[in-house]
Design a protein around this motif. Structure first.
Motif, PDB file in Angstrom:
ATOM      1  N   ALA A  17       1.121  -1.039   0.268  1.00 38.20           N
ATOM      2  CA  ALA A  17      -0.043   0.211   0.116  1.00 38.20           C
ATOM      3  C   ALA A  17       0.847   1.316   0.248  1.00 38.20           C
ATOM      4  CB  ALA A  17      -0.755   0.044   1.029  1.00 38.20           C
ATOM      5  N   GLU A  71       1.459   7.958  -1.537  1.00 35.13           N
ATOM      6  CA  GLU A  71       1.821   9.304  -2.483  1.00 35.13           C
ATOM      7  C   GLU A  71       0.678   9.935  -3.116  1.00 35.13           C
ATOM      8  OE1 GLU A  71       6.310   9.778  -2.658  1.00 35.13           O
ATOM      9  OE2 GLU A  71       5.951   7.508  -2.076  1.00 35.13           O
ATOM     10  N   PHE A 103      -3.054   0.175   5.058  1.00 32.26           N
ATOM     11  CA  PHE A 103      -3.576  -0.445   6.386  1.00 32.26           C
ATOM     12  C   PHE A 103      -3.344   0.039   7.490  1.00 32.26           C
ATOM     13  CE2 PHE A 103      -4.023  -2.498   2.194  1.00 32.26           C
ATOM     14  CZ  PHE A 103      -5.159  -2.361   1.935  1.00 32.26           C
ATOM     15  N   ARG A 104      -1.869   0.676   7.882  1.00 30.60           N
ATOM     16  CA  ARG A 104      -1.328   0.120   9.013  1.00 30.60           C
ATOM     17  C   ARG A 104      -1.179   1.497   9.377  1.00 30.60           C
ATOM     18  NH1 ARG A 104      -1.492  -4.471   6.440  1.00 30.60           N
ATOM     19  NH2 ARG A 104      -2.248  -5.760   7.707  1.00 30.60           N
ATOM     20  N   TRP A 155      -7.241  -0.120   8.686  1.00 30.37           N
ATOM     21  CA  TRP A 155      -7.407  -0.910   9.937  1.00 30.37           C
ATOM     22  C   TRP A 155      -7.363  -0.134  11.013  1.00 30.37           C
ATOM     23  CZ3 TRP A 155      -9.675  -3.283   6.522  1.00 30.37           C
ATOM     24  CH2 TRP A 155      -9.422  -3.709   5.527  1.00 30.37           C
ATOM     25  N   HIS A 166      -3.709  -9.771  -3.836  1.00 37.39           N
ATOM     26  CA  HIS A 166      -4.756 -10.056  -2.772  1.00 37.39           C
ATOM     27  C   HIS A 166      -6.341  -8.806  -3.908  1.00 37.39           C
ATOM     28  CE1 HIS A 166      -1.844  -9.417   0.468  1.00 37.39           C
ATOM     29  NE2 HIS A 166      -2.675 -10.641   0.114  1.00 37.39           N
ATOM     30  N   GLY A 205       7.466  -0.160   0.051  1.00 40.52           N
ATOM     31  CA  GLY A 205       6.060   0.449   0.532  1.00 40.52           C
ATOM     32  C   GLY A 205       4.923  -1.349   0.999  1.00 40.52           C
ATOM     33  N   THR A 206       5.147  -1.956   1.996  1.00 39.49           N
ATOM     34  CA  THR A 206       4.299  -2.859   2.373  1.00 39.49           C
ATOM     35  C   THR A 206       5.511  -3.080   3.857  1.00 39.49           C
ATOM     36  OG1 THR A 206       4.030  -4.948   2.085  1.00 39.49           O
ATOM     37  CG2 THR A 206       6.102  -4.430   1.065  1.00 39.49           C
ATOM     38  N   SER A 207       4.410  -3.368   4.724  1.00 35.93           N
ATOM     39  CA  SER A 207       5.033  -3.650   6.313  1.00 35.93           C
ATOM     40  C   SER A 207       5.731  -4.875   6.286  1.00 35.93           C
ATOM     41  CB  SER A 207       4.084  -3.199   6.838  1.00 35.93           C
ATOM     42  OG  SER A 207       2.684  -3.817   6.823  1.00 35.93           O
ATOM     43  N   ASN A 213      11.350   1.880   1.478  1.00 38.80           N
ATOM     44  CA  ASN A 213       9.718   2.564   2.964  1.00 38.80           C
ATOM     45  C   ASN A 213      10.705   3.509   3.781  1.00 38.80           C
ATOM     46  OD1 ASN A 213       8.154   1.624   4.934  1.00 38.80           O
ATOM     47  ND2 ASN A 213       7.891  -0.173   4.173  1.00 38.80           N
ATOM     48  N   PRO A 214       9.995   4.547   4.334  1.00 37.90           N
ATOM     49  CA  PRO A 214      10.521   5.297   5.279  1.00 37.90           C
ATOM     50  C   PRO A 214      10.644   4.696   6.647  1.00 37.90           C
ATOM     51  CG  PRO A 214       8.200   5.470   4.607  1.00 37.90           C
ATOM     52  CD  PRO A 214       8.666   4.150   4.062  1.00 37.90           C
ATOM     53  N   ALA A 222       8.664   6.022  -1.248  1.00 38.20           N
ATOM     54  CA  ALA A 222       9.211   5.296  -2.886  1.00 38.20           C
ATOM     55  C   ALA A 222       9.310   6.245  -3.856  1.00 38.20           C
ATOM     56  CB  ALA A 222       7.452   4.460  -2.909  1.00 38.20           C
TER      57      ALA A 222
HETATM   58  P1  OAD Z   1       0.396  -1.563   5.615  1.00 40.23           P
HETATM   59  O1  OAD Z   1      -0.513  -0.589   5.408  1.00 40.23           O
HETATM   60  O2  OAD Z   1       1.126  -3.015   6.274  1.00 40.23           O
HETATM   61  O3  OAD Z   1       2.137  -0.819   4.721  1.00 40.23           O
HETATM   62  C1  OAD Z   1       2.028   0.161   3.972  1.00 40.23           C
HETATM   63  C2  OAD Z   1       4.211   0.295   4.872  1.00 40.23           C
HETATM   64  O4  OAD Z   1       3.744   1.600   3.327  1.00 40.23           O
HETATM   65  C3  OAD Z   1       4.365   0.334   5.794  1.00 40.23           C
HETATM   66  O5  OAD Z   1       5.695  -0.191   5.941  1.00 40.23           O
HETATM   67  C4  OAD Z   1       4.496   2.519   5.098  1.00 40.23           C
HETATM   68  O6  OAD Z   1       6.400   1.759   6.868  1.00 40.23           O
HETATM   69  C5  OAD Z   1       5.329   1.971   3.633  1.00 40.23           C
HETATM   70  N1  OAD Z   1       5.221   3.673   3.476  1.00 40.23           N
HETATM   71  C6  OAD Z   1       4.286   4.807   3.759  1.00 40.23           C
HETATM   72  N2  OAD Z   1       3.835   5.483   2.946  1.00 40.23           N
HETATM   73  C7  OAD Z   1       5.413   4.809   1.930  1.00 40.23           C
HETATM   74  C8  OAD Z   1       5.767   6.144   0.784  1.00 40.23           C
HETATM   75  N3  OAD Z   1       5.506   6.527   0.634  1.00 40.23           N
HETATM   76  N4  OAD Z   1       6.482   5.485   0.175  1.00 40.23           N
HETATM   77  C9  OAD Z   1       7.033   3.966   0.820  1.00 40.23           C
HETATM   78  N5  OAD Z   1       6.146   3.212   1.646  1.00 40.23           N
HETATM   79  C10 OAD Z   1       5.408   4.011   2.286  1.00 40.23           C
HETATM   80  O7  OAD Z   1       0.492  -2.152   3.844  1.00 40.23           O
HETATM   81  P2  OAD Z   1       0.688  -3.422   3.214  1.00 40.23           P
HETATM   82  O8  OAD Z   1       1.613  -3.990   3.088  1.00 40.23           O
HETATM   83  O9  OAD Z   1       0.580  -2.964   1.481  1.00 40.23           O
HETATM   84  O10 OAD Z   1      -4.134  -7.543   2.653  1.00 40.23           O
HETATM   85  O11 OAD Z   1      -0.700  -4.612   4.306  1.00 40.23           O
HETATM   86  C11 OAD Z   1      -0.447  -6.212   3.204  1.00 40.23           C
HETATM   87  C12 OAD Z   1      -1.784  -6.127   3.329  1.00 40.23           C
HETATM   88  O12 OAD Z   1      -2.429  -6.268   4.799  1.00 40.23           O
HETATM   89  C13 OAD Z   1      -2.427  -5.896   2.340  1.00 40.23           C
HETATM   90  O13 OAD Z   1      -2.132  -6.502   1.217  1.00 40.23           O
HETATM   91  C14 OAD Z   1      -4.445  -5.763   3.149  1.00 40.23           C
HETATM   92  C15 OAD Z   1      -3.828  -5.677   4.025  1.00 40.23           C
HETATM   93  O14 OAD Z   1      -4.316  -6.261   5.240  1.00 40.23           O
HETATM   94  C16 OAD Z   1      -5.819  -7.347   2.153  1.00 40.23           C
HETATM   95  O15 OAD Z   1      -6.438  -6.888   2.618  1.00 40.23           O
HETATM   96  C17 OAD Z   1      -5.828  -9.080   1.948  1.00 40.23           C
END
Ligand code: OAD
Length: 241
Positions: free
Chosen positions: A22, A27, A33-34, A41, A118, A181-183, A207-208, A226
């Protein structure tokens, strides 16, 4: 490792896998999500929206909530990170983008080889007969009268058939994986960078916030947004080519 060294890896790589979450769309104005204050969430109870049973019980609110998200992602625009990833695909001999995102922004930025783990908010589908449907006002399937839902993967559900196998194959044969950009918290997607690491690829995390990210001798961290880092990386990698 500096961004220049990562750019050299990218320039020399024959097979690149980009793995996104996400944060790559943050941007563009799509909430994560988190990770931010208005993260999805944190705003809603995940049990009532992202689990099949909760979704069924929480009607029509859950249907409307997804409908609003689907409308929102159609309104926003891909950002410089999505565009840089599409550019990498055009430059690299073998490429796969594995995304957890459901917002369609990669495709709108020109990415072609996209594996969605997903699902996608483009359409709805019926819980009972699986028929696809546009985002209509009420969540009732035209074909069978069943309950409509977004065409995305909810918790406790299987990923699309063959998706993890395809992601694993690409991760195990790539020379470079960029995780953007994924946690990296949600299983089984979280295995993708691990497959690459175990097969000896270089893994670069963009990732930040580096908490909870994979560690290892071949892991490099480029800390920041990103939309700033990826265009810079592409610019350096392909300068004078
Ligand atoms: P998360 O919300 O868990 O994590 C978002 C990540 O993006 C975090 O590590 C942030 O630090 C990072 N981030 C924020 N701004 C950013 C930027 N400008 N550039 C780069 N990184 C940045 O989202 P996901 O990892 O995508 O699943 O979450 C995984 C899954 O959990 C999603 O696909 C969804 C959710 O529940 C389902 O719905 C099945």
């Amino acid at each position: 490792m500096t961004i220049e060294s990562v750019a050299a890896l990218l320039r020399d790589a024959k097979h690149v896998l980009v793995f996104t979450g996400a944060g790559v769309s943050a941007e563009s104005g799509v909430p994560t999500f988190r990770s931010d204050a208005n993260a999805l969430w944190r705003e809603v109870d995940i049990r009532n929206f992202a689990y099949p049973d909760g979704y069924r019980r929480n009607q029509p609110d859950a249907w409307r909530w997804y409908g609003q998200r689907a409308a929102k992602v159609r309104e926003v625009m891909p950002n410089a990170a999505h565009e840089a990833i599409a550019e990498i695909e055009r430059r690299v001999p073998e490429f796969l983008l594995v995304t957890q995102n459901i917002d369609n922004l990669h495709q709108r930025a020109g990415s072609k080889k996209v594996l969605e783990l997903h699902g996608n908010l483009r359409e709805a589908r019926c819980f009972d007969c699986d028929a696809r449907s546009p985002w209509v006002a009420d969540p009732v399937c035209e074909a069978c009268g069943g309950l409509l839902r977004p065409d995305v993967v909810m918790f406790e559900e299987e990923l699309p058939a063959g998706a993890m196998e395809q992601a694993r194959e690409a991760a195990e044969s790539c020379d470079l994986l960029l995780s953007v950009g994924t946690s990296n918290l949600v299983w089984p997607a979280t295995e993708v960078p691990r497959y690459a690491l175990r097969s000896g690829a270089d893994v670069v995390i963009i990732n930040p916030d580096m908490s909870g990210q994979p560690t290892g001798l071949r892991v490099t961290y480029l800390k920041g947004a990103a939309g700033a880092i990826l265009p810079e990386l592409v610019r350096i990698a392909y300068a004078n080519l």
